[in-house]
Design a protein around this motif. Sequence first.
Motif, PDB file in Angstrom:
ATOM      1  N   MET A   1      25.314  19.444 -18.468  1.00  0.00           N
ATOM      2  CA  MET A   1      25.105  20.611 -19.301  1.00  0.00           C
ATOM      3  C   MET A   1      25.998  21.756 -18.830  1.00  0.00           C
ATOM      4  O   MET A   1      26.101  22.025 -17.638  1.00  0.00           O
ATOM      5  CB  MET A   1      23.641  21.045 -19.243  1.00  0.00           C
ATOM      6  N   VAL A   2      26.632  22.430 -19.780  1.00  0.00           N
ATOM      7  CA  VAL A   2      27.443  23.604 -19.484  1.00  0.00           C
ATOM      8  C   VAL A   2      26.747  24.813 -20.089  1.00  0.00           C
ATOM      9  O   VAL A   2      26.455  24.849 -21.284  1.00  0.00           O
ATOM     10  CB  VAL A   2      28.866  23.463 -20.073  1.00  0.00           C
ATOM     11  N   TYR A   3      26.467  25.812 -19.266  1.00  0.00           N
ATOM     12  CA  TYR A   3      25.794  27.005 -19.752  1.00  0.00           C
ATOM     13  C   TYR A   3      26.757  27.841 -20.575  1.00  0.00           C
ATOM     14  O   TYR A   3      27.945  27.952 -20.269  1.00  0.00           O
ATOM     15  CB  TYR A   3      25.237  27.821 -18.584  1.00  0.00           C
ATOM     16  N   SER A 306      26.647  22.967 -13.431  1.00  0.00           N
ATOM     17  CA  SER A 306      27.050  22.854 -14.833  1.00  0.00           C
ATOM     18  C   SER A 306      28.548  22.986 -15.027  1.00  0.00           C
ATOM     19  O   SER A 306      29.111  22.407 -15.950  1.00  0.00           O
ATOM     20  CB  SER A 306      26.342  23.931 -15.674  1.00  0.00           C
TER      21      SER A 306
END
Length: 498
Positions: A1-3, A306
């Motif tokens: 997951m990338v914020y 992330s």
Amino acid sequence: MVYQENELLAAVDLGSNSFHMLISRLVHGELRVVNRLRERVRIAAGLDADRYLTEEAQERALGCLERFGEQLSNLPNDRVRAVGTNTLRRARNRRSFLRRAEKVLGNPIDVISGQEEARLVYVGVASEMPPPPGKRFVVDIGGGSTECILGEAGEVETAESLYMGCVSFTQRYFPGGAIDRRSFREARIAARLKLQGFESKIAGVECQEYLGSSGTAIAIAGILAAAGWSDGEITLDGLKKLRKDMIETGSVDDLDLPGLKSDRKPVLPGGVAILTGVFESLGIERMQPSPGALREGLLMDLLQRSESEDVRERTIRKLARTFQLDQAQCERVAATAQHLLDQTKAGWTLDDTRAEQLLRWAAWLHEVGMAIAHSSYHKHGQYLLENVDMAGFSNDEQVTLATLVRAHRKKIPRDLIEELPHVRPKQGLRLCVLLRLAVLLHRTRGVRPLADVALKASKSSVALTFAEGWLDQHPLTRADLETEAKVLSGAGITLSFE
């Protein structure tokens, strides 16, 4: 997951003296503080002689976490990291407390090891202060433990977590709040004795910067500055003057120092004694207070997971190299385990990131116990993974990983699987089944790709389907599957194959 830009991230630190919450917003790749909360809970003072957290202390903690939970109610769990430290590491009834705590906070709580706490403290300090041209020493005096870290730039070189804190030392050496010369001397000597191991590790190392993080160091720096005994730094001369003033006052209740907050009074003697012992042991003359600490480290670690390679992934690869594992075999087993997981995510509700990570890591390290002996290597692997320092991992993650490695062959330890933290018993058993099958299918350690295998899973059964004629060409695998079917049957899982 990338914020994403403008997302909120939160860290909760269940310290032995205070609970902290830090909420920050991601702006142009950097974290900007939105809100800070701190409550003096002093759960270390609520740990009885048998190391059980008293109900009174639990209620104080739960009340605080309920208030924190209100602030976090709109944040998804993957944007919040909550950890417990020394007191929760020691508490025998921590599991029952954590179940209640997670419910009111609304998020999982990981108890981290002293080494992991030290690493995260250093990450937090490094995130707030530019690196010096050489080595940096950081000390973090908490309520129940003190972390000493030597590092350079953003990397930790040596770290120790010592069982001494401002709460525990004040209780032991200044009972009833009485302060005298003898008590200070005994406390300083006790601190220096605990520091001997770390002192020997860094003997001869020259540091360009000495930093003190968290409440004790910041409070002492503030007192010294307000009294005119320093210019904002902590100095050995200033500590001596502070100690002299406290001895002359004679009681915690009567302390009237400029810059001293009322909630810091009850634990100040222990903190001053420990910090003085650190200065004397390591030959420190001056130390800067640091705005960064564990909670900032938690946020940075969350962000790094992330945006770049998760530190836990680096730890797994490092262990594989350290214990000289067959990395090609590790990769084969991990790839097959992932292939089997992809086919069972929906039917077995294994579609969360944590389950996928645990399976991959266990596949990589399933043979780590061979570093001790081939016989019962799955049991040796469990012991190693429960006790080795694993940067980035919480205690509970290590226990879960160790249990999966233990269960990848021979009898399935149902009692251990049913007690796994943060993993439901059914989920733990299903991960175990997938790992066992992946290992079994690569028992020959062949370099040729495994023929495509299909796996269909229902509530309590799994069915493997191979390419036509494949099992006839691999009679040893068929025999292994027949044996495995009997083992899984004992665990309530029906295995079929064709």
